[in-house]
Design a protein around this motif. Sequence first.
Motif, PDB file in Angstrom:
ATOM      1  N   ASN A  42      -0.653  19.953  -4.465  1.00  0.00           N
ATOM      2  CA  ASN A  42      -0.124  18.692  -3.412  1.00  0.00           C
ATOM      3  C   ASN A  42       1.553  18.764  -3.386  1.00  0.00           C
ATOM      4  N   ARG A  51       1.028  16.273  -8.668  1.00  0.00           N
ATOM      5  CA  ARG A  51       0.534  17.381  -7.655  1.00  0.00           C
ATOM      6  C   ARG A  51      -0.638  17.829  -7.496  1.00  0.00           C
ATOM      7  N   MET A  56      -4.777  13.489  -5.675  1.00  0.00           N
ATOM      8  CA  MET A  56      -5.058  13.109  -4.373  1.00  0.00           C
ATOM      9  C   MET A  56      -6.502  12.431  -4.315  1.00  0.00           C
ATOM     10  N   HIS A 127      -1.156  21.701  -0.016  1.00  0.00           N
ATOM     11  CA  HIS A 127      -1.057  20.567   0.844  1.00  0.00           C
ATOM     12  C   HIS A 127       0.393  20.201   1.066  1.00  0.00           C
TER      13      HIS A 127
END
Length: 143
Positions: A42, A51, A56, A127
């Motif tokens: 991420n 990340r 998430m 993402h």
Amino acid sequence: MAAGPEINNNDLKAIVARFNREVIQDGNRESFEALMAPDFVNWSAPSEALRGAETMWKTFSTVLRPAIGDLQVHIHEQLCDGDKVITRKTISGKHVGPLLGVEATGKDIAIDVTDIVRVRDGRYVEHWGINTLAAVVAQLRQG
């Protein structure tokens, strides 16, 4: 060219729509596991340590879902460019629990989001995203 079966734009959009519906809206952990690549990154996370996929998941399951009752994800449009899907959406519901330090107000809230997801073999690999969460929280703080 990337290895794996060829996936068309509609398939890519369906994968991202499924993530938004089953993971963000419904909080389905099994769908999350099925849709996240082991090497997911991420890039929108504030630091390298945050990340990974688990961060998430925690954002959805411990920040958004407890704070937003009847959480809905409304996809306004999706565009594809190669293996990337760009999605413009709104996450909405009623502010029923603490949200980043703001106690429940009972107000309707809407967070606008634009994100880009790279998909490989039917799973999220990368993402990038921007959203209006900070502005929504600031507005809630003002009363």
